[in-house]
Scaffold this active site. Sequence first.
Site, PDB file in Angstrom:
ATOM      1  N   GLU A 145       0.811  -1.211   0.000  1.00  0.00           N
ATOM      2  CA  GLU A 145       0.000   0.000   0.000  1.00  0.00           C
ATOM      3  C   GLU A 145       0.847   1.265   0.000  1.00  0.00           C
ATOM      4  O   GLU A 145       0.567   2.202  -0.728  1.00  0.00           O
ATOM      5  CB  GLU A 145      -0.944   0.021   1.201  1.00  0.00           C
ATOM      6  CG  GLU A 145      -1.840   1.246   1.210  1.00  0.00           C
ATOM      7  CD  GLU A 145      -2.952   1.160   2.211  1.00  0.00           C
ATOM      8  OE1 GLU A 145      -3.871   1.993   2.116  1.00  0.00           O
ATOM      9  OE2 GLU A 145      -2.916   0.278   3.080  1.00  0.00           O
ATOM     10  N   ASP A 187      -0.084  -5.168   3.476  1.00  0.00           N
ATOM     11  CA  ASP A 187      -0.782  -3.990   4.007  1.00  0.00           C
ATOM     12  C   ASP A 187      -0.242  -3.776   5.417  1.00  0.00           C
ATOM     13  O   ASP A 187      -0.540  -4.549   6.327  1.00  0.00           O
ATOM     14  CB  ASP A 187      -2.291  -4.219   4.043  1.00  0.00           C
ATOM     15  CG  ASP A 187      -3.065  -2.918   4.275  1.00  0.00           C
ATOM     16  OD1 ASP A 187      -2.431  -1.937   4.709  1.00  0.00           O
ATOM     17  OD2 ASP A 187      -4.275  -2.898   4.025  1.00  0.00           O
ATOM     18  N   ILE A 246      -0.814  -1.511   7.753  1.00  0.00           N
ATOM     19  CA  ILE A 246      -1.892  -1.296   8.713  1.00  0.00           C
ATOM     20  C   ILE A 246      -3.205  -1.265   7.947  1.00  0.00           C
ATOM     21  O   ILE A 246      -3.514  -0.289   7.260  1.00  0.00           O
ATOM     22  CB  ILE A 246      -1.733   0.013   9.521  1.00  0.00           C
ATOM     23  CG1 ILE A 246      -0.406   0.027  10.292  1.00  0.00           C
ATOM     24  CG2 ILE A 246      -2.911   0.179  10.486  1.00  0.00           C
ATOM     25  CD1 ILE A 246      -0.193   1.305  11.120  1.00  0.00           C
ATOM     26  N   ASP A 247      -3.967  -2.314   8.046  1.00  0.00           N
ATOM     27  CA  ASP A 247      -5.320  -2.299   7.488  1.00  0.00           C
ATOM     28  C   ASP A 247      -6.264  -1.788   8.562  1.00  0.00           C
ATOM     29  O   ASP A 247      -6.253  -2.272   9.692  1.00  0.00           O
ATOM     30  CB  ASP A 247      -5.761  -3.692   7.055  1.00  0.00           C
ATOM     31  CG  ASP A 247      -7.162  -3.663   6.470  1.00  0.00           C
ATOM     32  OD1 ASP A 247      -7.317  -3.127   5.361  1.00  0.00           O
ATOM     33  OD2 ASP A 247      -8.087  -4.146   7.134  1.00  0.00           O
ATOM     34  N   THR A 295      -6.580   1.859   9.038  1.00  0.00           N
ATOM     35  CA  THR A 295      -5.823   2.972   9.617  1.00  0.00           C
ATOM     36  C   THR A 295      -6.714   3.926  10.404  1.00  0.00           C
ATOM     37  O   THR A 295      -6.318   4.425  11.462  1.00  0.00           O
ATOM     38  CB  THR A 295      -5.057   3.742   8.517  1.00  0.00           C
ATOM     39  OG1 THR A 295      -4.180   2.826   7.839  1.00  0.00           O
ATOM     40  CG2 THR A 295      -4.223   4.862   9.105  1.00  0.00           C
TER      41      THR A 295
END
Length: 287
Positions: free
Chosen positions: A74, A96, A98-99, A101
């Site tokens: 990402e 990812d 931090i999915d 955020t």
Amino acid sequence: MTNEAQIEELFKFIYPLAIRAGEILFEGYQNAGKSVALKCNEFHNVVTDYDNEIEEFLMSSILAKYPDHKFIGEEDTHKNNNITKELTDAPTWIIDPIDGTSNFIKQIPHVSVSIGLAINKQIVLGIVNNPAQKKLYTAKLGQGAFCNGEAIHVSDCEHLNAANVAYEVCLLHAPKIRNKHIKRIYFIGSQARRLLGYSAVVDSLCMVAAGNLDAFHIEDMYPWDCAAGYLLIREAGGVVTHPYGGPFEIMRPDLICAGTEALRKQIENLIRKADLTESVGSDDVNE
């Protein structure tokens, strides 16, 4: 073909890195005063220093061991020739950092690090670490799905009126796709026992794999949102398809996932009906 020994080697390598990435995430999660910035100057598109730190940590660590591996991620913090926008046969980590955020910023515990690995264009390994919930999900191709080392399995729900279904309602901020999602939310939400939104694609996929959710529909997202979760659901016995029933494609990860094909098909039928409807609010939504 990728053999089990190769997958096991890569799993043993990435597992401690996923643990450390979760520790970095949880440090930031507990920091109520963390710095927040906007990506592309969009009010809804937020990023923190922790997103970049986790992705940089994972990419640097992987490249130190496997310099030829590729990445789809990402934040793309590690700017070099290993970053790719296309999936090839080369080992490719789909990350990812931090999915969820927005959840991370507000200390809402639907937040996780997601790491998937594709070899020969096939997802062979997935790890999702949600330290706020103390849950670590793992899957290796053909070897089942686990949470904290215990085997997990999808639900056996076959009827939408008995199902808890998740939908990514935050997509309503995008004008070009807003009407499509409003119609789909209306049709599915009118028939499901509960329609739930967590603003966390990865966590929603994990909850389908673990049987906490019966189904989930998502469209207009990205490979890093779905790579690890897709494998978790398949290895937990679930079904994952394109919303119109075709094969799931990781580089265009529009999907319906469910514990049973019967439930998935009911959701597909409602999506098709919603897409043929000009507006919603008073029409009969029964199948």
